[in-house]
Enzyme design. Structure first.
Site, PDB file in Angstrom:
ATOM      1  N   LYS A 191       2.984  -3.681  12.032  1.00 52.49           N
ATOM      2  CA  LYS A 191       1.728  -2.950  11.858  1.00 52.49           C
ATOM      3  C   LYS A 191       1.546  -2.713  10.365  1.00 52.49           C
ATOM      4  CE  LYS A 191       0.734   1.157  11.247  1.00 52.49           C
ATOM      5  NZ  LYS A 191      -0.356   0.973  10.225  1.00 52.49           N
ATOM      6  N   CYS A 301       7.272   3.837  -4.627  1.00 57.28           N
ATOM      7  CA  CYS A 301       8.196   4.916  -4.274  1.00 57.28           C
ATOM      8  C   CYS A 301       9.339   5.034  -5.273  1.00 57.28           C
ATOM      9  CB  CYS A 301       8.741   4.709  -2.860  1.00 57.28           C
ATOM     10  SG  CYS A 301       9.456   3.081  -2.607  1.00 57.28           S
TER      11      CYS A 301
END
Length: 495
Positions: A191, A301
């Protein structure tokens, strides 16, 4: 979709968007969503709609899982060398289509084209790396210590997996999960983030053309993540969840996955410290800061978030960094010479603006940037803050933007304490000429990864992951494939 060497940027854009898969990728082919719904994918540099893609729902997830379960055992029994050759063929295809993949990535995510070029090279390498690891999944055979039998261990794929990937690295965050899963013999449903599904849909097409059997990989873009993901996590046939994204969403997914005791790997938020000691090579530290802060426009990140600089060198470091940041060219990512593209969407722009304004209101000094330009797109300039107080939100929250927040410290112990003063523990950067200090700090800083005199630490051959609120599990390196296999023990009699 072969690249045309003499086509203009506009012609390449038109061709890519015309030929790109825009429906769900299930069973090795395009399929519309069960409901027929679509959702728009927008260019963050202009806000314009690029294309509409199919919007997956629960029925589509069930269909994809049916396919994954149907072919799981056959794929697991496929010889490792055959799985490896498919991954290697996909790597070759990504490399040959580098210009197209990078262009498409910049259109949907916004990053400057050189950043997209670098991601294609980095992301493709996961397929080459794990094609080489596929044939090295081994067990062991040993006598039991008591001499009463023999111990045989074998490693088998965990089974159907669900991967949820973020928008900031549309290719690499997928290949870093798909590569080891396919190498280990697992089927997978991906996804992708709703902001950036196009690169992943193109990857599905590339893998199918490389020979991946039908049903082994499905790609389900959606604007309704919870509606798609929740039924999949509740289905006992799913055996693993791998997620890259925010810590808040990761915590929610762990709770959802707990009833079925799913295998999980979570690469979550970061708040990376960039620590410059008084003995550091300041020019090298500034070079590293530019890389650690502005890679991917700061939307990473691993991006340096908090700059802790020894008081004795803070003015020199700050002055040189401001000069370098002042030269950064901002604009639409596909334009030549651009180094800093737009943020991915308006929500991210609002977040970055809010963190900077909060820091200034609490006493930080703005040395550069800090004001979003007028006009279309989600642009935010390279920004430098100094004298940032401890209570500022920007020191506690992930910025995900091109903002440097500088604070000072007096000695090594305080530098380490400030570096560890966060719930997160993904990455850290340390600059020092003292090898003993480097080793002390590396052993004391609470992060899964640390760069010593380096502004970029990601490496396909190294384990990527964090500690504390930054997650668990590792991706990449020889460790990466371990997340997709389970160990079985066979007790044998003495021959």
């Amino acid at each position: 979709m072969p690249a045309q060497q003499d086509e203009s940027r506009e012609e390449r854009t038109e061709r890519l968007l015309r030929e790109l898969p825009k429906q769900l990728w299930v069973g090795g082919k395009q399929r519309p969503a069960e409901t027929g719904k679509t959702f728009p994918v927008r260019n963050p540099a202009t806000g314009d709609v690029l294309v509409e893609v199919s919007d997956a729902g629960p029925a589509d997830g069930a269909r994809a899982l049916d396919e994954a379960v149907r072919v799981q055992e056959k794929w697991a029994r496929t010889p490792a060398r055959e799985r490896a050759e498919i991954l290697r063929a996909a790597f070759d295809a990504i490399s040959s289509r580098k210009a197209d993949v990078a262009h498409l990535m910049t259109l949907e995510m916004g990053k400057a084209l050189p950043e997209s070029d670098a991601e294609v090279a980095y992301g493709g390498e996961f397929f080459r790396w794990f094609s080489e690891e596929a044939a090295r999944i081994s067990g062991r055979f040993t006598p039991s210590p008591a001499g009463t039998g023999r111990i045989l261990t074998i490693r088998r794929p965990v089974g159907p997996c669900l991967a949820i990937t973020p928008w900031n690295f549309p290719l690499a965050m997928g290949t870093r999960k798909i590569g080891p899963a396919l190498a280990a013999g697992c089927t997978m449903i991906v996804k992708p983030a709703g902001e950036t599904p196009l690169t992943m849909l193109l990857l599905g097409q590339i893998l199918t053309e490389a020979g991946l059997p039908e049903g082994v990989l499905s790609i389900l873009p959606t604007s309704r993540s919870a509606d798609l993901v929740t039924p999949l996590l509740e289905d006992p046939r799913l055996r693993k969840l791998t997620f890259t994204g925010s810590t808040a969403v990761g915590r929610a997914l762990v709770k959802q996955a707990a009833p079925n005791l799913l295998r999980m790997s979570m690469e979550l938020g970061g708040n990376a410290p960039f620590v410059v000691f008084d003995d550091a090579d300041i020019d090298a530290a500034v070079d590293g800061a530019m890389l650690a802060k502005l890679r991917n426009g700061g939307e990473a990140c691993t991006a340096a978030n908090r700059f802790h600089v020894a008081d004795s060198v803070r003015d020199e470091f700050t002055e040189k960094l401001v000069a370098r940041m002042s030269d950064v060219t901002m604009g639409a990512g596909i334009e030549p010479g651009v180094q800093l593209g737009p943020l991915v969407n308006s929500d991210q722009l609002t977040t970055v603006q809010g963190l900077v304004q909060d820091a200034i209101a609490k006493g930080a000094r703005l040395l550069l940037g800090g004001v979003a330009p007028d006009g279309p797109g989600h642009f935010y300039p390279a920004t430098v803050l100094t004298d940032v107080p401890a209570e500022a939100r920007i020191l506690q929250e992930e910025v995900f933007g091109p903002v440097v927040a500088i604070t000072g410290f007096t000695d090594e112990d305080e530098g380490i304490r400030l570096a560890n003063n966060t719930e997160y523990g993904l990455a850290a950067y340390v600059y020092t000429r003292d090898l003993d200090r480097a080793l002390r700090v590396a052993e004391s800083v609470e992060t899964g990864m640390i760069g010593i005199n380096r502004g970029v630490i990601s490496d396909v051959a190294a384990p990527f992951g964090g500690v504390k609120a930054s997650g668990f599990g590792r991706e990449g390196g020889v460790e990466g494939i371990d997340e997709y296999v389970e160990t079985r023990y066979v007790a044998l009699p003495v021959p």
